[in-house]
Design an enzyme around this catalytic site. Structure first.
Site, mmCIF file in Angstrom:
data_model
loop_
_atom_site.group_PDB
_atom_site.id
_atom_site.type_symbol
_atom_site.label_atom_id
_atom_site.label_comp_id
_atom_site.label_asym_id
_atom_site.label_seq_id
_atom_site.Cartn_x
_atom_site.Cartn_y
_atom_site.Cartn_z
ATOM 1 N N GLY B 15 0.827 -1.209 0.000
ATOM 2 C CA GLY B 15 0.000 0.000 0.000
ATOM 3 C C GLY B 15 0.857 1.252 0.000
ATOM 4 O O GLY B 15 1.900 1.288 0.635
ATOM 5 N N ARG B 76 0.661 -4.924 -5.970
ATOM 6 C CA ARG B 76 0.819 -6.197 -5.269
ATOM 7 C C ARG B 76 1.109 -7.232 -6.358
ATOM 8 O O ARG B 76 0.429 -7.298 -7.362
ATOM 9 C CB ARG B 76 -0.445 -6.549 -4.492
ATOM 10 C CG ARG B 76 -0.772 -5.457 -3.464
ATOM 11 C CD ARG B 76 -1.849 -5.830 -2.472
ATOM 12 N NE ARG B 76 -2.296 -4.620 -1.778
ATOM 13 C CZ ARG B 76 -1.778 -4.173 -0.625
ATOM 14 N NH1 ARG B 76 -0.824 -4.843 -0.034
ATOM 15 N NH2 ARG B 76 -2.223 -3.063 -0.068
ATOM 16 N N ASP B 107 6.030 -5.391 5.866
ATOM 17 C CA ASP B 107 6.769 -6.636 6.116
ATOM 18 C C ASP B 107 6.596 -7.639 4.971
ATOM 19 O O ASP B 107 7.523 -8.369 4.635
ATOM 20 C CB ASP B 107 6.383 -7.238 7.471
ATOM 21 C CG ASP B 107 4.891 -7.468 7.588
ATOM 22 O OD1 ASP B 107 4.127 -6.854 6.828
ATOM 23 O OD2 ASP B 107 4.484 -8.281 8.438
ATOM 24 N N THR B 128 4.338 2.265 5.711
ATOM 25 C CA THR B 128 2.940 1.838 5.749
ATOM 26 C C THR B 128 2.220 2.712 6.763
ATOM 27 O O THR B 128 2.779 3.041 7.803
ATOM 28 C CB THR B 128 2.778 0.356 6.148
ATOM 29 O OG1 THR B 128 1.438 0.168 6.635
ATOM 30 C CG2 THR B 128 3.728 -0.047 7.255
ATOM 31 N N ASP B 130 -0.027 1.943 8.726
ATOM 32 C CA ASP B 130 -0.591 1.223 9.868
ATOM 33 C C ASP B 130 0.294 1.210 11.110
ATOM 34 O O ASP B 130 -0.162 0.842 12.184
ATOM 35 C CB ASP B 130 -0.912 -0.213 9.458
ATOM 36 C CG ASP B 130 -2.078 -0.268 8.495
ATOM 37 O OD1 ASP B 130 -3.014 0.548 8.643
ATOM 38 O OD2 ASP B 130 -2.057 -1.102 7.573
ATOM 39 N N ASP B 132 2.517 -0.868 11.962
ATOM 40 C CA ASP B 132 2.402 -2.224 12.512
ATOM 41 C C ASP B 132 3.629 -3.082 12.186
ATOM 42 O O ASP B 132 3.514 -4.287 11.988
ATOM 43 C CB ASP B 132 1.127 -2.891 11.982
ATOM 44 C CG ASP B 132 1.123 -3.010 10.465
ATOM 45 O OD1 ASP B 132 2.057 -2.470 9.821
ATOM 46 O OD2 ASP B 132 0.202 -3.628 9.930
ATOM 47 N N ARG B 174 -6.531 -3.167 10.433
ATOM 48 C CA ARG B 174 -7.191 -4.471 10.521
ATOM 49 C C ARG B 174 -6.781 -5.238 11.762
ATOM 50 O O ARG B 174 -7.592 -5.859 12.420
ATOM 51 C CB ARG B 174 -6.870 -5.293 9.272
ATOM 52 C CG ARG B 174 -7.969 -5.102 8.274
ATOM 53 C CD ARG B 174 -7.889 -5.947 7.053
ATOM 54 N NE ARG B 174 -8.467 -5.126 5.982
ATOM 55 C CZ ARG B 174 -7.972 -5.018 4.774
ATOM 56 N NH1 ARG B 174 -6.911 -5.690 4.423
ATOM 57 N NH2 ARG B 174 -8.567 -4.234 3.895
#
Lengths: 322, 322, 322, 322
Positions: B15, B76, B107, B128, B130, B132, B174
């Site tokens: 993303g 992707r 990752d 990213t 996120d 995360d 998510r």
């Protein structure tokens, strides 16, 4: 009992729109400047029916000119649809000796006001992000909403470009494609779908393919909510063209935010004009932005037909996104 | 044939995130500063497999430092999941005599890179929204995304306040509630629902009622997408509390926009660090933001466990929204 | 007389900074959550000396979390520099039975507080846009100020690029080049001049010429106010290089605006931590942001030496703008 | 030699203004849509004289619609003031077989174009942030500039309120107070000083004192650069009233930034109209925004007298800031 000082009430009603506070401030300040007493009515007609009126001072509207929403709050009132509710509202106005009522809202809110026109001067100020009130070139909040949309679409375009995707972005406008049209042309949307003009899936797919052939693999399609579900449109485009589509529904964030310069200016000018209308003893008037000026027009105009959709600008948008 | 000048490739993958361009610019400029030749690879691994490499000049990254998305594009790649795809990617790197590969992404993107580590130095830059990725306090894009969310929630709050409604706002995340937590505390959300911590509808309703009793009739509830559907949560709250609820899914606009100052700074620092790692002949490293500094850590750390959710901040958010 | 409920006072002092309101809200809300009574003191020490204390309710800090400035107002107090003023301030605290005082401001404000430490617990929260307080990685307001600068520079760059001009932009920072450094690297400034590092006009002119030779005719030079007058620097550059230079002094707009996400989050966390410090009966402490966590450190640290200027980032900025 | 396809040139000239790129894109895209060949001329008349013309494709104007400044660059050309320069410019147009020239800029730029009207169709598009071109209600860039000013003033007001100070903010407008007036009314400035209307220091001080008496200790005074030096005005106010005053000169940042929705829309519409004018074989025309529509008017109108200053709005601003 004779009273020398006129009392005016002011309320905001229907959906909130950026600039309502600037209009309110102008009504309060200019009213006080001319020696009137101004009463703020909370929560639209709901608050009026329940007697939620407070006198407003100069300071009560300090620092609100650029704040979104409405400090008076707003509500949709089912009770005001009934003769009993209207009677209660009228009684409250009489009880507080209100001579004139300024209603900031849409045409539905103006209709409510006209049931109170017995002995009360009524002035409407068009405040709604949809720009769907006949008689005025602009309603308060529209310019801000369009700016909010192009800001959001700008962010979405970053991802559309980076991932080479087609994004379908749904914007407000149930019956009126103005937000979609203005935002679409401002941000260079590849297609604009509005309720006023039928669209053809094949044409849109054709354009996507033409772009693809010259190496352009991302597209933004702006859809008025009244033109169809963004989800269904996205699926249909995907199944017909094979292009990867993503959907974003902008939703409520289009209503909020600090007003743009234009909205704040016309809101102030309309608030000032509303007080002038009251002082000149007119009633059943609406403030309107016509040819770059704020003027007074009959309130009935708001219930008439919308001017035709700006087909010329729509066609230009198509030509510029070939 | 002996070559003196090292060649490095750089790609963005997964993303898109604001700040990726600032990281890319730093890799290109610092690489050239140190006498390296830098090749930009388009569309992530998809482009690598298909040989889409172009040498980048100083000027090729002019004026991108504050632009959202990624000028290299991203995708992707299913093919990169297969041994055949990985083989093709490796062949392209060899064909272009690339000595080192910098991967800006998450990752999953780093795992792809490690399949190419045979003879190629690999450096990951965590990009990213996120936040995360274990091992780094911040990933590129997170700070911008949180700012985008609080800006959007600010607009929604105008309407929530004006209409005295409860808004449920769904944000990205998510598996990780970081965006919801930071944005929620920054904008003073009344409740924050995250995947890491179970929530209790009764408690939320209780809080809504307590607020109502002291005259506060609007609320913002921020929900990570991983914590449940905003629509279902909204319905449940409505049916249990009777309060009027509205839903907004912020969606893709959270990914875009110009990077914030912090994202642009750490992106630049990480891009610079990646070049230093390459020049010091290290491999399988990741740049990380640790204790306000950009450092080099083993790439494997990115596949480890996330640090525990910031329960302290979460509890504080609850205390501040009593 | 025994009292069970602790009373705390809170004031903002020195230059205002975005996020001060978020810190204040956290002090008030978390204080009340734990059963304390919280008194807001207006206009810093000036208000304290004159007894301007008001008890704050949960609602008194509603809707301020993202508002710039400080609702408590701030002032510089000459009287507080004198023993008489300090005595009066102490008397007011005793009169209102204040057990602990939270001071949101810079190191000068903390020194004032320590004169009141007799019997009163003192906690400082570092709030200043300059990020020049030792012991904390960030002060409240800095991140917002840097974002404000890059936004302004982005606008100026449009003109710089269109007109092919060199712009010298002066930003805040009398003794500390942090704003210039972070903003400069974030927006890709061609040169960054800070008080900590001597600069060489010839080098800057050299860089301008190198850019010119490869077709780049615009430049942004960011100057901390402490590094020299932007006007003089602009003149000197013009006379040495012949390039057309323009000057902009960003000035006060760098202090204002809604806090960024990061500032709002650390402000909330620091406000919360300040209350915890009080409840654990500590005094002469400062909240600090260290390694991404808000912690408690001795207040004296604030009067120590600043950590060394981030030379590594400064050098990187030079390498990226070759 | 007969040619079927018409060739048009387009340049931007004078000060840059947000929306110029949107106008350029519309000229290029609509031109190509109608089968014309469009040549972009770099750096205004300077580039024209030196033959810097490049044919533009659909893709050459991709992603510029919302970008500030002008990708064609702009310059002030001393050579174009001379008959020799004009001759060279004309020769370049003939050499490249340009049939029509679109000039995006101010009235000075239009005068330059008219010296080239021999055999070349001339169309002007009014682009300047000052909104000082007779015949059009709006010039491209004005709405953005006003929004930029109110955004900056909003930040300054945070500090003004927190510190209880009077700020004098100088905005652009040497001969024309439109930016000051619109921005001043939009942001609720306490006083607005413009070149068109003499002002009285005593009145301003009187207003400051009235505010002070009812507890309001901060003020924003917006000053057009043509109304006097902000520094001198600040000093005078301080010496007459004793109030603490601070000065900010907004400067060049008012020229830049992404165009607002309104600017992007009228820019697109004007660009489209310019192509229509060319296709209908008219010349010496200017596109104008009149009564919410983009129309064609004689270019001479741009050299006429400005419509009278909007005194009504100015008076309203005074009434609202009592």
């Amino acid at each position: 009992m004779s009273r020398d000082i006129k009392r005016i009430g002011v309320l905001t009603s229907g959906g909130d729109a950026p600039g309502m506070n600037a209009a309110l401030r102008a009504v309060v300040r200019k009213g006080i400047f001319h020696g009137l007493r101004v009463y703020g009515i909370s929560r639209g007609y709901e608050g009026l029916i329940h007697g939620e009126l407070t006198e407003m001072s100069l300071g009560s509207v300090a620092d609100i000119v650029l704040r979104g929403g409405t400090i008076l709050k707003t509500a949709r009132s089912a009770e005001m649809m009934t003769p009993e509710g209207q009677q209660k509202a009228l009684e409250q106005l009489h009880k507080h000796e209100i001579d004139a009522l300024v209603v900031i809202g849409g045409d539905g809110s103006f209709r409510g006001a006209q049931t109170l026109a017995k002995g009360i001067q009524i002035v409407g100020i068009p405040g709604t992000i949809d720009n769907d009130i006949p008689g005025t070139d602009l309603t308060i909040g529209f310019d801000t909403a369009v700016n909010t949309v192009i800001d959001a679409v700008g962010k979405i375009r970053d991802t559309a470009t980076s991932h080479e995707r087609t994004f379908v972005v749904e914007v407000m406008g149930r019956h009126c494609g103005n937000i979609a049209l203005q935002a679409g042309i401002a941000c260079g949307a590849e297609s604009i779908l509005v309720p006023e003009i039928p669209f053809d899936f094949d044409e849109i797919c054709e354009k996507l393919k033409r772009g693809h052939q010259r190496g352009k693999n991302h597209s933004i399609i702006i859809v008025s909510e009244g033109a169809g579900s963004a989800y269904k449109i996205g699926e249909e485009l995907h199944s017909r063209s094979g292009f990867d589509t993503r959907i974003t529904i902008l939703g409520h964030l289009q209503r909020g935010g600090n007003p743009s310069a234009l909205d704040a200016v016309i809101a102030a000018a309309m608030g000032g004009k509303a007080v002038e209308i009251i002082m000149s003893k007119e009633t059943n008037k609406m403030t309107a932005y016509v040819n770059q000026n704020v003027v007074s027009i009959p309130l009935d105009v708001a219930y008439g037909e919308m001017p035709p959709f700006n087909r010329e600008l729509y066609d230009l948008a198509n030509q510029l996104s070939i």
